[in-house]
Design an enzyme around this catalytic site. Structure first.
Site, PDB file in Angstrom:
ATOM      1  N   GLN A 263      24.848   5.430 -13.376  1.00 19.17           N
ATOM      2  CA  GLN A 263      26.234   5.786 -13.653  1.00 19.17           C
ATOM      3  C   GLN A 263      27.194   4.671 -13.262  1.00 19.17           C
ATOM      4  OE1 GLN A 263      27.010   8.740 -15.466  1.00 19.17           O
ATOM      5  NE2 GLN A 263      24.807   8.355 -15.629  1.00 19.17           N
ATOM      6  N   HIS A 266      28.470   2.141 -15.981  1.00 14.81           N
ATOM      7  CA  HIS A 266      29.482   2.501 -16.976  1.00 14.81           C
ATOM      8  C   HIS A 266      30.771   1.713 -16.797  1.00 14.81           C
ATOM      9  CE1 HIS A 266      28.044   5.830 -19.451  1.00 14.81           C
ATOM     10  NE2 HIS A 266      27.419   6.313 -18.397  1.00 14.81           N
ATOM     11  N   GLU A 332      31.453  15.281 -11.569  1.00 10.23           N
ATOM     12  CA  GLU A 332      31.167  15.387 -13.000  1.00 10.23           C
ATOM     13  C   GLU A 332      29.683  15.680 -13.197  1.00 10.23           C
ATOM     14  OE1 GLU A 332      31.371  12.553 -17.017  1.00 10.23           O
ATOM     15  OE2 GLU A 332      31.576  11.670 -15.027  1.00 10.23           O
ATOM     16  N   HIS A 333      28.845  14.894 -12.529  1.00 10.45           N
ATOM     17  CA  HIS A 333      27.388  15.073 -12.558  1.00 10.45           C
ATOM     18  C   HIS A 333      26.900  15.337 -11.134  1.00 10.45           C
ATOM     19  CE1 HIS A 333      28.364  11.964 -15.688  1.00 10.45           C
ATOM     20  NE2 HIS A 333      27.699  12.825 -16.450  1.00 10.45           N
ATOM     21  N   ASP A 366      22.949  12.609 -20.339  1.00 11.05           N
ATOM     22  CA  ASP A 366      23.754  11.684 -21.133  1.00 11.05           C
ATOM     23  C   ASP A 366      23.271  11.613 -22.579  1.00 11.05           C
ATOM     24  OD1 ASP A 366      25.523  10.991 -19.155  1.00 11.05           O
ATOM     25  OD2 ASP A 366      24.441   9.191 -18.533  1.00 11.05           O
ATOM     26  N   HIS A 425      61.696  48.946 -25.394  1.00 12.43           N
ATOM     27  CA  HIS A 425      60.237  48.996 -25.515  1.00 12.43           C
ATOM     28  C   HIS A 425      59.770  50.425 -25.653  1.00 12.43           C
ATOM     29  CE1 HIS A 425      60.509  44.851 -24.225  1.00 12.43           C
ATOM     30  NE2 HIS A 425      59.197  44.704 -24.228  1.00 12.43           N
TER      31      HIS A 425
END
Length: 434
Positions: A263, A266, A332-333, A366, A425
């Site tokens: 990761q 990236h 995230e992961h 992924d 109403h």
């Protein structure tokens, strides 16, 4: 390379842990002013503004923004067989998993003649952003398009930055993935301007506004998505990726190190965090990270990510404390590699996607797991979910009462409308029985 955070010997509240989690110094708000300018340029200048932005930021001026059907078909034909087969298998798996995310229509009978139908209505038109900066992301085409198709979206526009190496065209592998999925509306545009184009439309090239924009991008894309929210829906403000691994000394240090590096490659701002109750194991992982990182292709990028303030090894007293730290981080992961993965999983509340066991690395998600890799970053998993088929659906309740059923609640409506000093109403109900 990775700095250490030692939490042993102390109890920490949720507020304490939130203050301790490592984060990259990324502020979407800082990019908002520039993103707003780029969006405004596109609103006023349309096609010419987008072409000028491509020339400025991508280093190339596309000959045309709209990709032709022939170019898409050619990209499909030119896909390497191994890549084509991998994409087709990924599409199959993601489609199967996405189909399980579509909620069923239901009818609730509240009383004789009184019912509420729950239905899920797909978006009519969506815009999908596929980044094209440091890497090529045909997998992101799959992750965006498939759940939209499964949800029943009828009109899909896909945008991706023009590539200087390909003469200002969208990367051919990205185009090939779009073609395999039957997407025929593709534009060579990127950045904040592309988000603005999707939200407001560009009549000169036949780009109609969309109802929802999804997909990851850089900080300017995230800022642009924040700015157009309200004009159109968005999935999330996706930023740099992150991984958090909870592991004890039963895990393989080589594998954990490889997952952290996977990761980190990236982006320089990617976060890689190990949380463990075993100091000796932490040392082994650190040694492996240094060994493997020096030999990986993107070693400079990896070194920057692992050396940043957002990456760390966290030492805890036990796996209960590890789970509490993970929930504060909101990864995230999240990988769990322990002797008893299920007991750790039972303590987890906040994560974009969870990878259980030594043979479920994030790389699997992924690409070919069948799960979606468009996930909340930067701690947003604490309050939001990853992209899925339901992201492209709107929940609607259809209320149907007959005369007798309405009569049964008329007094309740009158009482509540009087209590709220909204007598009209109640009058609207009484009128049906006078």
């Amino acid at each position: 390379m990775l700095h250490t955070i030692d939490l042993r010997g102390r109890s920490h509240s949720t507020s304490d842990l939130l203050a301790l989690v490592p984060r990259a110094a990324v502020d979407v708000g800082v990019a908002s002013e520039r993103a707003a300018e780029l969006i405004d340029e596109v609103r006023r200048g349309g096609e010419e503004a987008l072409l000028a932005q491509s020339e400025r930021f991508d280093g190339v001026r596309p000959t045309a923004l709209r990709v032709t059907a022939g170019e898409i078909a050619g990209a499909v034909e030119s896909l390497e067989p191994a890549v084509r087969n991998a994409l087709q298998e990924t599409i199959r798996r993601v489609r199967l998993a996405s189909e399980a995310q579509v909620p069923p229509a239901t009818v609730t009978e509240l009383a004789p003649g009184a019912s509420i139908r729950q239905r899920w209505q797909p978006m009519g038109r969506v815009g999908l952003y596929v980044p094209g900066g440091k890497a090529v992301y045909p997998s992101s085409v799959v992750m965006n398009v498939v759940p939209a198709q499964v949800a029943g979206v009828g009109s899909i526009a896909l945008v991706s930055p023009p590539q200087r190496e390909h003469g200002g065209r969208v990367h051919p592998t990205v185009l090939g993935a779009a073609g395999l999925l039957g997407v025929d509306e593709v534009y060579a545009m990127g950045g904040a301007g592309a988000i603005g184009a999707l939200a407001y439309g560009v009549p000169g090239i036949g780009l109609a506004p969309v109802q929802l924009v999804t997909g990851p991008g850089n900080v300017f894309v995230a800022a642009a998505k924040r700015l157009v929210r309200g004009r159109t829906g968005i999935d999330s403000e996706a930023g740099p990726t992150d991984i958090l691994v909870i592991a004890d000394d039963s895990a393989d240090a080589r594998w954990v190190a490889a997952d952290l590096i996977s990761q980190a490659e990236h982006d320089e701002l990617a976060a890689a965090v190990l949380v463990t109750d075993a100091p000796a194991f932490a040392e082994a992982v650190l040694a492996e990270v240094e060994r493997q990182a020096s030999a990986t292709t993107h070693r400079e990028r990896v070194a920057a990510a692992l050396g940043g303030e957002q990456s760390a090894i966290v030492i805890v007293d036990d796996l209960e404390q590890a789970a509490a730290f993970s929930d504060a981080f909101g990864p995230e992961h999240l990988e769990i590699q322990t002797r008893d993965n299920e007991s750790v999983l039972a303590r987890i509340e906040n994560a974009g996607a969870i990878f259980l066991g030594a043979y479920s690395p994030v790389s699997l998600g992924d690409y070919a797991a069948g799960s979606n890799h468009v996930l909340p970053t930067g701690g947003q998993a604490r309050f939001s979910a990853g992209l899925n088929a339901a992201s492209f659906l709107r929940s609607q309740q259809v209320v149907e009462y007959d005369r007798e059923a309405l009569s049964g609640v008329a007094d309740a409506i009158a009482a509540l409308s009087a209590a709220e000093v909204l007598p009209a109403h109640g009058d609207a109900v009484r009128a049906r029985f006078s």
